[in-house]
Design a protein around this motif. Structure first.
Motif, PDB file in Angstrom:
ATOM      1  N   PRO A  87     -43.035  20.180  27.207  1.00 25.73           N
ATOM      2  CA  PRO A  87     -44.315  20.012  27.885  1.00 25.73           C
ATOM      3  C   PRO A  87     -44.782  18.567  27.926  1.00 25.73           C
ATOM      4  O   PRO A  87     -45.951  18.309  28.105  1.00 25.73           O
ATOM      5  CB  PRO A  87     -45.239  20.848  26.994  1.00 25.73           C
ATOM      6  CG  PRO A  87     -44.698  20.575  25.619  1.00 25.73           C
ATOM      7  CD  PRO A  87     -43.207  20.452  25.772  1.00 25.73           C
ATOM      8  N   ASP A  88     -43.903  17.602  27.717  1.00 24.01           N
ATOM      9  CA  ASP A  88     -44.318  16.204  27.640  1.00 24.01           C
ATOM     10  C   ASP A  88     -43.576  15.382  28.690  1.00 24.01           C
ATOM     11  O   ASP A  88     -42.732  14.559  28.369  1.00 24.01           O
ATOM     12  CB  ASP A  88     -44.014  15.649  26.241  1.00 24.01           C
ATOM     13  CG  ASP A  88     -44.667  14.301  26.019  1.00 24.01           C
ATOM     14  OD1 ASP A  88     -45.643  13.999  26.718  1.00 24.01           O
ATOM     15  OD2 ASP A  88     -44.190  13.549  25.158  1.00 24.01           O
ATOM     16  N   PRO A  89     -43.852  15.630  29.984  1.00 29.57           N
ATOM     17  CA  PRO A  89     -43.105  14.939  31.035  1.00 29.57           C
ATOM     18  C   PRO A  89     -43.475  13.477  31.108  1.00 29.57           C
ATOM     19  O   PRO A  89     -44.553  13.062  30.703  1.00 29.57           O
ATOM     20  CB  PRO A  89     -43.512  15.677  32.305  1.00 29.57           C
ATOM     21  CG  PRO A  89     -44.899  16.162  32.005  1.00 29.57           C
ATOM     22  CD  PRO A  89     -44.878  16.511  30.542  1.00 29.57           C
ATOM     23  N   GLY A  90     -42.593  12.713  31.662  1.00 28.93           N
ATOM     24  CA  GLY A  90     -42.869  11.293  31.825  1.00 28.93           C
ATOM     25  C   GLY A  90     -41.979  10.716  32.896  1.00 28.93           C
ATOM     26  O   GLY A  90     -40.950  11.308  33.247  1.00 28.93           O
ATOM     27  N   GLY A 149     -38.913   9.622  27.714  1.00 33.58           N
ATOM     28  CA  GLY A 149     -40.368   9.563  27.783  1.00 33.58           C
ATOM     29  C   GLY A 149     -40.871   8.625  28.849  1.00 33.58           C
ATOM     30  O   GLY A 149     -40.200   8.369  29.849  1.00 33.58           O
ATOM     31  N   GLY A 150     -42.057   8.108  28.630  1.00 34.29           N
ATOM     32  CA  GLY A 150     -42.686   7.216  29.593  1.00 34.29           C
ATOM     33  C   GLY A 150     -43.680   6.309  28.919  1.00 34.29           C
ATOM     34  O   GLY A 150     -43.617   6.070  27.711  1.00 34.29           O
ATOM     35  N   GLN A 208     -41.287   2.918  24.887  1.00 42.27           N
ATOM     36  CA  GLN A 208     -41.793   4.094  25.585  1.00 42.27           C
ATOM     37  C   GLN A 208     -41.839   5.276  24.624  1.00 42.27           C
ATOM     38  O   GLN A 208     -41.414   5.182  23.478  1.00 42.27           O
ATOM     39  CB  GLN A 208     -40.929   4.397  26.805  1.00 42.27           C
ATOM     40  CG  GLN A 208     -40.898   3.236  27.795  1.00 42.27           C
ATOM     41  CD  GLN A 208     -40.937   3.683  29.238  1.00 42.27           C
ATOM     42  OE1 GLN A 208     -40.751   4.847  29.537  1.00 42.27           O
ATOM     43  NE2 GLN A 208     -41.165   2.744  30.132  1.00 42.27           N
ATOM     44  N   SER A 209     -42.375   6.404  25.081  1.00 48.53           N
ATOM     45  CA  SER A 209     -42.632   7.527  24.189  1.00 48.53           C
ATOM     46  C   SER A 209     -41.376   8.322  23.877  1.00 48.53           C
ATOM     47  O   SER A 209     -40.372   8.242  24.593  1.00 48.53           O
ATOM     48  CB  SER A 209     -43.677   8.466  24.805  1.00 48.53           C
ATOM     49  OG  SER A 209     -43.156   9.088  25.968  1.00 48.53           O
TER      50      SER A 209
END
Length: 423
Positions: A87-90, A149-150, A208-209
């Motif tokens: 659930p952590d799109p980037g 990540g982003g 980035q994440s």
């Protein structure tokens, strides 16, 4: 009886001269429940080099970590699809670019120090991005496609590092099979580290994440702070991996700590030392105020919205330890007088709007170092509300309340801050 798809994940470089390790999956068909029961029974034996881990997102699915580096995958034939990027799109980006650019001021040169864990041992790849630290640590194995990540959601908050354990054995073979497992379940940190072999890998840039934390409601904990460098260490929380660990013999470990320092992560544990048991972590408060507002090192068990208790009671004299700075000894026959080590308190009336002094810059840098920085652009020589809010955080950290925590320095709190003398 349930039938299972069976596959093997390999981490294999398409080019033996490059450190990039991409995942290749070989599908082997399907097996019945009796075969799966036998696989699970073998994995439970203490004498076998197989370790079973349930898939956290697909009911009934599991994997088997192997000491040869491969990952056996078992998924029920009727299992629903799992999308890795939720659930952590980037945003994805072009990994062929030599550096990762971001909006902001030009990079600040890193300080030059020497000794174990210092920047001269880090060997970082240049050029750097918009932060002071590197996107990649030189010499790491790059696992997967490097697009986990982003951009950070709250880059105005202080930088931090988060320590996890993989709950697996250590060793170079497990280093690759655990990496394959983290990619398969979509829970990659930026960094994976094996204490036994001193192997160091990255799934994505430090700038980035990552995807190793659960969200805290709508707040994406993976994207908290200027950087949130997450490290999965091969080991088990119940048996801290720092026991018997010698950083002097682990150059890649020292590179990792140096990279965190280059990003401004302070050598402190704002939420306290990691606790020794799951029960102790369950009773502790996962403070949102501390997590969001203070920089430094955190355990997975300190992060709001998360249920894990790792990394266990690791030794904070090792993680992160202290940078050793080499100095040339002076001759005992010709001693040189030196000024007092710390900046004297300039008096309460010194701190007011319009005051411009390098002493204020030195104070701000120390506030950042102890995890109390509340700056959006960094400390400077002008007394501002950001200085006052940062000093208020320091007063509260010392236990002051009410009027004693008004953000204006006093003699006792100033002495405790130990600000280097301004020349």
């Amino acid at each position: 009886m349930t039938e299972y798809h069976v596959a093997i994940d390999h981490l294999a470089s398409p080019d033996p001269d490059t450190p990039q390790q991409r995942v290749e999956t070989t599908y082997l068909g399907f097996v019945d429940q009796a075969h799966v029961d036998q696989v699970k029974a073998i994995a439970k034996l203490k004498s076998t080099p197989r370790v079973l881990k349930e898939h956290p997102h697909i009911e009934g699915a599991f994997v088997v970590l192997r000491d040869d580096g491969d990952l056996d995958v078992y998924v029920p034939v009727d299992a629903s699809e799992y999308r890795v990027y939720e659930p952590d799109p980037g945003p994805k980006y072009d990994t062929t670019m030599p550096t990762i650019e971001a909006d902001g001021p030009p990079p600040v040169p890193m300080p030059t120090v020497t000794g174990p864990g210092a920047n001269d041992e880090m060997g970082v790849d240049l050029p750097r991005g918009a932060t002071t630290g590197p996107a990649y640590i030189s010499g790491v194995v790059k696992f997967g496609d490097q697009v986990i990540g982003g951009a950070m959601d709250h880059p105005e908050n202080p930088p931090r590092a988060v320590w996890h354990t993989t709950e697996s054995p250590q060793g170079a073979g497990y280093f690759t099979s655990v990496a394959a497992y983290l990619i398969r379940i979509g829970s990659e940190p930026q960094v994976i580290y094996d204490p036994a072999s001193d192997s160091l890998g990255q799934f994505g840039p430090l700038t980035q994440s990552a995807r190793a934390l659960q969200n805290d409601g709508a707040r994406r904990t993976n994207r908290e702070g200027r950087v949130c460098i997450q490290v999965e260490v091969l080991g088990k929380a119940s048996s801290p991996w720092t026991k018997g660990f010698d950083p002097a013999a682990k150059p890649n470990f020292r590179k990792l700590l140096a990279a965190a320092r280059a990003h401004g992560v302070p050598d402190v544990w704002p939420a306290g030392k990691p606790l020794a048991t799951a029960a102790a972590v369950a009773k502790a408060t996962r403070s949102r105020t501390v997590w969001q507002g203070q920089g430094g090192h955190f355990g997975h068990g300190n992060v709001p919205g998360n249920s894990h208790w790792d990394p266990g009671a690791i030794d904070t004299d090792i993680v992160p330890g202290k940078v050793v700075v080499e100095t040339k000894p002076t001759s005992p026959s010709t001693p040189k007088p030196t000024p007092a080590q710390y900046q004297p308190f300039p008096g309460s009336n010194f701190f007011h709007a319009g005051r411009h002094s390098p002493i204020i810059t030195a104070m701000g840098r120390r506030l950042v170092a102890v995890g109390c920085g509340r700056y959006s652009t960094g400390p400077g020589p002008n007394w501002t509300n950001a200085d006052r809010e940062s000093y208020r955080a320091w007063q509260k950290k010392l236990g002051y309340t009410g009027a004693d925590a008004d953000g204006y320095p006093g003699a006792k709190s100033w002495a405790a801050l130990k600000i280097p003398r301004v020349s």
